[in-house]
Design a protein around this motif. Structure first.
Motif, mmCIF file in Angstrom:
data_model
loop_
_atom_site.group_PDB
_atom_site.id
_atom_site.type_symbol
_atom_site.label_atom_id
_atom_site.label_comp_id
_atom_site.label_asym_id
_atom_site.label_seq_id
_atom_site.Cartn_x
_atom_site.Cartn_y
_atom_site.Cartn_z
ATOM 1 N N VAL A 35 0.866 -1.190 0.000
ATOM 2 C CA VAL A 35 0.000 0.000 0.000
ATOM 3 C C VAL A 35 0.893 1.227 0.000
ATOM 4 C CG1 VAL A 35 -1.740 1.308 1.287
ATOM 5 C CG2 VAL A 35 -1.867 -1.194 1.213
ATOM 6 N N SER A 37 0.785 5.339 0.146
ATOM 7 C CA SER A 37 -0.193 6.397 0.465
ATOM 8 C C SER A 37 0.044 7.620 -0.419
ATOM 9 C CB SER A 37 -0.099 6.769 1.938
ATOM 10 O OG SER A 37 1.113 7.403 2.188
ATOM 11 N N LYS A 43 -8.830 11.897 3.342
ATOM 12 C CA LYS A 43 -9.032 10.478 3.649
ATOM 13 C C LYS A 43 -10.273 9.891 2.976
ATOM 14 C CE LYS A 43 -5.544 9.767 6.538
ATOM 15 N NZ LYS A 43 -4.623 10.344 5.530
ATOM 16 N N LEU A 76 -7.500 2.956 -3.413
ATOM 17 C CA LEU A 76 -8.419 2.721 -2.298
ATOM 18 C C LEU A 76 -9.223 3.978 -2.016
ATOM 19 C CD1 LEU A 76 -5.876 0.818 -0.018
ATOM 20 C CD2 LEU A 76 -7.770 -0.181 -1.321
ATOM 21 N N ASN A 78 -9.376 5.821 0.491
ATOM 22 C CA ASN A 78 -8.611 6.899 1.151
ATOM 23 C C ASN A 78 -7.496 7.455 0.253
ATOM 24 O OD1 ASN A 78 -6.620 4.945 1.283
ATOM 25 N ND2 ASN A 78 -6.713 4.722 3.530
ATOM 26 N N SER A 80 -5.008 5.845 -1.194
ATOM 27 C CA SER A 80 -3.765 5.044 -1.276
ATOM 28 C C SER A 80 -3.854 4.072 -2.439
ATOM 29 C CB SER A 80 -3.561 4.268 0.024
ATOM 30 O OG SER A 80 -3.310 5.161 1.083
HETATM 31 C C1 LIG Z 1 -5.725 3.586 3.380
HETATM 32 O O1 LIG Z 1 -6.458 2.379 3.509
HETATM 33 C C2 LIG Z 1 -5.661 1.155 3.544
HETATM 34 C C3 LIG Z 1 -6.613 -0.016 3.570
HETATM 35 O O2 LIG Z 1 -7.792 0.234 4.223
HETATM 36 C C4 LIG Z 1 -4.767 1.196 4.755
HETATM 37 O O3 LIG Z 1 -3.992 0.051 4.800
HETATM 38 C C5 LIG Z 1 -3.868 2.424 4.661
HETATM 39 O O4 LIG Z 1 -3.040 2.514 5.825
HETATM 40 C C6 LIG Z 1 -4.703 3.681 4.522
HETATM 41 N N1 LIG Z 1 -3.766 4.788 4.246
HETATM 42 C C7 LIG Z 1 -3.857 5.983 4.851
HETATM 43 C C8 LIG Z 1 -2.842 6.975 4.462
HETATM 44 O O5 LIG Z 1 -4.694 6.196 5.678
#
Ligand SMILES: *[C@@H]1O[C@H](CO)[C@@H](O)[C@H](O)[C@H]1NC(C)=O
Ligand SMILES: *[C@@H]1O[C@H](CO)[C@@H](O)[C@H](O)[C@H]1NC(C)=O
Length: 399
Positions: A35, A37, A43, A76, A78, A80
């Motif tokens: 993942v 970001s 978010k 995703l 959010n 990422s």
């Molecule tokens: C975004 O969502 C993913 C999966 O739900 C998570 O693993 C990741 O840490 C999140 N990233 C941020 C920057 O919040």
């Protein structure tokens, strides 16, 4: 402790600096999800962002849209980017550009490298014994399934073994599986142990991926036994041939030049003789019971034992005339006796034939003229003799 804290602080500074300026280096294990970001992005939607990547899967930069159902990478909710199972083809650069809540554009930049940890390396064809002074193959270290290739290195008694192309030779080979892209490495170690070294050196091999925070993987150690080369053991006999008249003396000398001198014991007809260790075995006043097959055995505390070729000791009645019986002597003597016998037999036969011919000629001789001198007569006799012999042979050749 203070140094560690300082190092940690510096690392943090470098990471932040990298994130701000050159981007971030990411290493991810093959097959695992990754993942990344998108910095600055809200978010939750609505978001203003764009991911683009340049990897082994893409020909150039490829832009991913949030709605696009890309199977390789997905954005995703959010913001990422998710790569569900990263592979070698995902190595490359990933960038995200997002508008934050205050309308400011923020960029993220990642350089992604993948790795795979191979299975525990192994030493195959491990030598159990090494010989001093000659090159010996110690073994081949094998690591299977690494990415990137990584390196194999050898250790002797815990210290790195540096190849010098003389006493320490390492032959390396790497193959790549065309399907998985993973590497198999082989490293064959050949050493020439120096005299006076350790008797049981410990060799081990380790695999390193060359990534920070990844400990090398070590093989189980091997402990071959180092031995001095055994000299050829020699057994000398005096008198030569081992044949002696009854009452004579035989001296057996065991010659081996290993250091320190080995223990030397003697064997007669397969049975060890109950004597103290000595390189010389003296047999005075040899009689029939001393006859037999003798050999010597040199025993080294660390190098095992070595037996000489056996020699035969026998007595022979040399005082008597006539051909030797041949039963006591070795096969050489038997052959000699046989040859002598044949020669002797031939001599006797010649004498007999001569005598017979002489007798047959006696009456004829009287009829002849008296020769002028003795030499002529002998010459003629010889000629006649050979003629007569030829005639006899021809007669014998008939039925
Ligand atoms: C975004 O969502 C993913 C999966 O739900 C998570 O693993 C990741 O840490 C999140 N990233 C941020 C920057 O919040
Ligand atoms: C990332 O890796 C590249 C090349 O491998 C290197 O030049 C760069 O300094 C690294 N950046 C960081 C932040 O470690």
């Amino acid at each position: 402790m203070p140094t560690e804290t300082a190092a940690g602080a510096w690392a943090l500074v470098l990471v932040l600096w990298g994130a701000l300026v050159g981007g971030q280096n990411i290493t991810a294990r093959i097959g695992e999800p990754l993942v990344l970001s998108c910095k600055g992005a809200p978010k939750k939607p609505p978001q203003q962002l764009e991911w683009k990547l340049n990897t082994g899967r893409t020909e150039a930069w490829k832009i991913l849209s949030p709605q696009g159902g890309d199977s390789v990478a997905r954005i995703l909710p959010n913001g990422s980017l998710l790569l569900p199972a990263i592979g070698i083809v995902d190595e490359g650069t990933f960038r995200c550009r997002a508008m934050n809540r205050h309308g400011k554009e923020i960029k993220s930049n990642y350089r992604v490298r993948v790795y795979q940890i191979p299975g525990k390396p192994e030493i195959v064809d491990a030598a159990s014994e090494l010989t001093v002074g000659v090159p010996n193959k110690v073994g081949t270290c094998v690591s299977k399934g690494s990415y990137p290739a990584g390196t194999l290195s050898w250790h002797l008694d815990g210290k790195p073994l540096i190849p010098d192309e003389k006493r320490t030779i390492v032959k390396e080979e790497s193959r790549r599986n065309p399907e998985t892209g993973l590497f198999t490495l082989e490293s064959e170690l050949t050493v020439t142990p120096a005299p006076g070294g350790a008797a049981h050196p410990t060799f081990s091999c380790s695999f390193s991926l060359g990534l920070a925070r990844r400990r090398p993987l070590n093989t189980a150690p091997i402990q071959p036994h180092v031995r001095e080369p055994l000299e050829r053991i020699q057994l000398l006999v005096e008198p030569e041939g081992g044949i002696v008249a009854p009452g004579g003396t035989v001296t057996l000398t065991c010659v081996i030049s290993t250091q320190p001198p080995p223990q030397i014991h003697w064997i007669k007809d397969g049975t060890p003789l109950p004597l103290a260790s000595s390189p010389v075995l003296l047999l005075p006043k040899v009689e029939h019971k001393d006859e037999g097959i003798y050999s010597c055995v040199a025993t080294h505390p660390s190098h095992g034992s070595q037996e000489s070729t056996p020699v035969s000791i026998s007595t022979s009645e040399t005082g008597k005339e006539g051909p030797a019986t041949g039963s006591v002597g070795g096969s050489g003597l038997g052959t000699l006796a046989l040859a002598l016998g044949i020669l002797g037999g031939l001599g006797i036969a010649t004498l007999l034939i001569g005598a017979i011919l002489w007798r047959k000629r006696q009456p004829r001789r009287e009829e002849r003229k008296v020769p002028e001198n003795q030499e002529d007569e002998e010459e003629r006799a010889e000629l006649n003799q050979s003629e007569d012999a030829e005639a006899r042979e021809n007669d014998a050749g008939g039925p």
